[in-house]
Scaffold this motif. Sequence first.
Motif, PDB file in Angstrom:
ATOM      1  N   MET A  78       2.411  -8.954   0.584  1.00 15.07           N
ATOM      2  CA  MET A  78       2.759  -8.426  -0.719  1.00 15.07           C
ATOM      3  C   MET A  78       4.217  -8.719  -1.027  1.00 15.07           C
ATOM      4  N   SER A  79       4.513  -9.013  -2.268  1.00 14.35           N
ATOM      5  CA  SER A  79       5.866  -9.406  -2.609  1.00 14.35           C
ATOM      6  C   SER A  79       6.764  -8.243  -2.925  1.00 14.35           C
ATOM      7  N   GLY A  80       6.198  -7.055  -3.171  1.00 13.70           N
ATOM      8  CA  GLY A  80       7.033  -5.904  -3.461  1.00 13.70           C
ATOM      9  C   GLY A  80       6.428  -5.041  -4.538  1.00 13.70           C
ATOM     10  N   VAL A  81       7.116  -3.952  -4.837  1.00 13.97           N
ATOM     11  CA  VAL A  81       6.618  -3.003  -5.812  1.00 13.97           C
ATOM     12  C   VAL A  81       6.922  -3.503  -7.213  1.00 13.97           C
ATOM     13  N   LEU A 132      -9.445   2.124  -0.873  1.00 12.18           N
ATOM     14  CA  LEU A 132      -9.022   3.364  -0.233  1.00 12.18           C
ATOM     15  C   LEU A 132      -9.306   3.350   1.269  1.00 12.18           C
ATOM     16  N   PHE A 133      -8.403   3.974   2.014  1.00 10.91           N
ATOM     17  CA  PHE A 133      -8.539   4.088   3.460  1.00 10.91           C
ATOM     18  C   PHE A 133      -8.224   5.520   3.875  1.00 10.91           C
ATOM     19  N   VAL A 134      -9.053   6.060   4.740  1.00 11.37           N
ATOM     20  CA  VAL A 134      -8.837   7.397   5.286  1.00 11.37           C
ATOM     21  C   VAL A 134      -8.076   7.233   6.597  1.00 11.37           C
ATOM     22  N   ARG A 190      -4.629   0.894  -1.092  1.00 13.22           N
ATOM     23  CA  ARG A 190      -4.064  -0.455  -1.059  1.00 13.22           C
ATOM     24  C   ARG A 190      -4.826  -1.287  -2.082  1.00 13.22           C
ATOM     25  N   LYS A 191      -4.207  -1.496  -3.236  1.00 10.78           N
ATOM     26  CA  LYS A 191      -4.870  -2.209  -4.321  1.00 10.78           C
ATOM     27  C   LYS A 191      -4.921  -3.700  -4.031  1.00 10.78           C
ATOM     28  N   LYS A 192      -6.110  -4.264  -4.121  1.00 12.36           N
ATOM     29  CA  LYS A 192      -6.282  -5.688  -3.893  1.00 12.36           C
ATOM     30  C   LYS A 192      -5.710  -6.478  -5.068  1.00 12.36           C
ATOM     31  N   GLU A 193      -5.262  -7.687  -4.769  1.00 10.82           N
ATOM     32  CA  GLU A 193      -4.731  -8.586  -5.792  1.00 10.82           C
ATOM     33  C   GLU A 193      -3.649  -7.904  -6.618  1.00 10.82           C
ATOM     34  N   SER A 194      -2.774  -7.196  -5.930  1.00 13.94           N
ATOM     35  CA  SER A 194      -1.692  -6.490  -6.606  1.00 13.94           C
ATOM     36  C   SER A 194      -0.431  -6.574  -5.762  1.00 13.94           C
ATOM     37  N   ASP A 195       0.718  -6.627  -6.439  1.00 20.81           N
ATOM     38  CA  ASP A 195       1.994  -6.652  -5.736  1.00 20.81           C
ATOM     39  C   ASP A 195       2.525  -5.245  -5.474  1.00 20.81           C
ATOM     40  N   SER A 196       1.800  -4.242  -5.925  1.00 20.50           N
ATOM     41  CA  SER A 196       2.273  -2.876  -5.751  1.00 20.50           C
ATOM     42  C   SER A 196       2.139  -2.439  -4.296  1.00 20.50           C
ATOM     43  N   GLU A 197       3.037  -1.564  -3.889  1.00 20.81           N
ATOM     44  CA  GLU A 197       3.039  -1.072  -2.516  1.00 20.81           C
ATOM     45  C   GLU A 197       1.884  -0.093  -2.301  1.00 20.81           C
ATOM     46  N   PRO A 198       1.314  -0.050  -1.090  1.00 18.12           N
ATOM     47  CA  PRO A 198       0.285   0.957  -0.804  1.00 18.12           C
ATOM     48  C   PRO A 198       0.800   2.360  -1.092  1.00 18.12           C
ATOM     49  N   LEU A 199      -0.105   3.218  -1.537  1.00 20.73           N
ATOM     50  CA  LEU A 199       0.250   4.589  -1.889  1.00 20.73           C
ATOM     51  C   LEU A 199      -0.408   5.570  -0.931  1.00 20.73           C
ATOM     52  N   VAL A 200       0.311   6.644  -0.621  1.00 24.73           N
ATOM     53  CA  VAL A 200      -0.214   7.700   0.242  1.00 24.73           C
ATOM     54  C   VAL A 200      -0.537   8.922  -0.605  1.00 24.73           C
ATOM     55  N   THR A 217       4.742   2.140  14.295  1.00 30.45           N
ATOM     56  CA  THR A 217       5.451   0.884  14.055  1.00 30.45           C
ATOM     57  C   THR A 217       4.527  -0.193  13.488  1.00 30.45           C
ATOM     58  N   GLN A 218       3.217  -0.017  13.633  1.00 33.73           N
ATOM     59  CA  GLN A 218       2.247  -0.992  13.135  1.00 33.73           C
ATOM     60  C   GLN A 218       1.645  -0.598  11.788  1.00 33.73           C
ATOM     61  N   LEU A 219       1.845   0.651  11.397  1.00 34.97           N
ATOM     62  CA  LEU A 219       1.127   1.199  10.247  1.00 34.97           C
ATOM     63  C   LEU A 219       1.351   0.397   8.973  1.00 34.97           C
ATOM     64  N   GLN A 220       2.590   0.184   8.593  1.00 30.33           N
ATOM     65  CA  GLN A 220       2.867  -0.530   7.351  1.00 30.33           C
ATOM     66  C   GLN A 220       2.434  -1.989   7.436  1.00 30.33           C
ATOM     67  N   ASP A 221       2.639  -2.612   8.586  1.00 29.02           N
ATOM     68  CA  ASP A 221       2.245  -4.012   8.749  1.00 29.02           C
ATOM     69  C   ASP A 221       0.748  -4.194   8.556  1.00 29.02           C
ATOM     70  N   LEU A 222      -0.041  -3.259   9.065  1.00 29.73           N
ATOM     71  CA  LEU A 222      -1.485  -3.392   8.945  1.00 29.73           C
ATOM     72  C   LEU A 222      -1.908  -3.455   7.481  1.00 29.73           C
ATOM     73  N   PHE A 223      -1.313  -2.612   6.651  1.00 25.66           N
ATOM     74  CA  PHE A 223      -1.721  -2.579   5.246  1.00 25.66           C
ATOM     75  C   PHE A 223      -1.260  -3.813   4.476  1.00 25.66           C
ATOM     76  N   THR A 224      -0.216  -4.465   4.941  1.00 28.62           N
ATOM     77  CA  THR A 224       0.204  -5.698   4.278  1.00 28.62           C
ATOM     78  C   THR A 224      -0.679  -6.875   4.672  1.00 28.62           C
ATOM     79  N   LYS A 225      -1.416  -6.749   5.781  1.00 35.32           N
ATOM     80  CA  LYS A 225      -2.219  -7.862   6.284  1.00 35.32           C
ATOM     81  C   LYS A 225      -3.715  -7.701   6.045  1.00 35.32           C
ATOM     82  N   LEU A 226      -4.108  -6.608   5.408  1.00 34.25           N
ATOM     83  CA  LEU A 226      -5.524  -6.445   5.101  1.00 34.25           C
ATOM     84  C   LEU A 226      -5.977  -7.516   4.120  1.00 34.25           C
ATOM     85  N   PRO A 227      -7.187  -8.071   4.297  1.00 36.20           N
ATOM     86  CA  PRO A 227      -7.665  -9.126   3.391  1.00 36.20           C
ATOM     87  C   PRO A 227      -7.937  -8.584   1.992  1.00 36.20           C
TER      88      PRO A 227
END
Length: 247
Positions: free
Chosen positions: A1-4, A73-75, A111-121, A237-247
């Motif tokens: 993702m490129s950013g918010v 969405l992810f639980v 984590r919105k697909k095809e979006s540059d927005s950051e994942p939301l909690v 330490t892996q949490l944010q990386d995982l959401f950036t790498k989801l297909p």
Amino acid sequence: MSGVTSEPIAMDATRFQHTPYYWYSSSFKTKFLIDLGVLKIKMLTFSCSEENVYLLCKTLCENGVAEATCSDLFVVFISNEKKQVPLWHQKASTRADGVVLWDYHVICVQRKKESDSEPLVWDLDSTLPFPSPLASYVTETIQPSFQLFAEYQRFFRIVHAPLFFKHFASDRRHMKEPDGSWTAQPPPYEPIVAQDGILHNLSEYIAMSGADTLSSLDPETVTAAISQKLGVVVSHTQLQDLFTKLP
């Protein structure tokens, strides 16, 4: 993702079904931070945050905030072997920093697909904006800059919401005393039953340790995160990386 690309619009958490069901001991004292002494802190248990998040995800999908299929969405279950995880900025805390110890806690990450927005909690028990960007939530709630003793490290089980709806079940047995009586008034709606008829498997979701965490976030492993019943377990330490790498 490129950013918010834009700031998330804060919503009123009280609009969503939320049963603040937990028991605590206000006299509980512990030392979980390496560089601080013993703290007086609430220990929260007998939670139904998993049911709150189940209903939250359903509502987000129904009202158009999330995809109708809930595919964005992810639980996320947060716990450890000790069943004592420190989280900050929690509504149940009486401390200025909002820290409590949960036996486990559950949040929703969008984590919105095809979006540059950051994942939301989406955390119904947090005093932070609802929702909050994942990066700020990690900074404020997980507090990774603090050094914790090993037994208090937080682990995160990430489960794709569509699979959670299909497989999760809870008959609320963890909310009862040994004699079968309720520790407090249970939620007014019926317990959640899995599509295959299973009545209770909550323990499978909250069981996690360092040995369960992913050794890497390669594409094959990340893809598995959205195809397994119980998802995958990662460290903070892996949490944010995982959401950036989801297909």
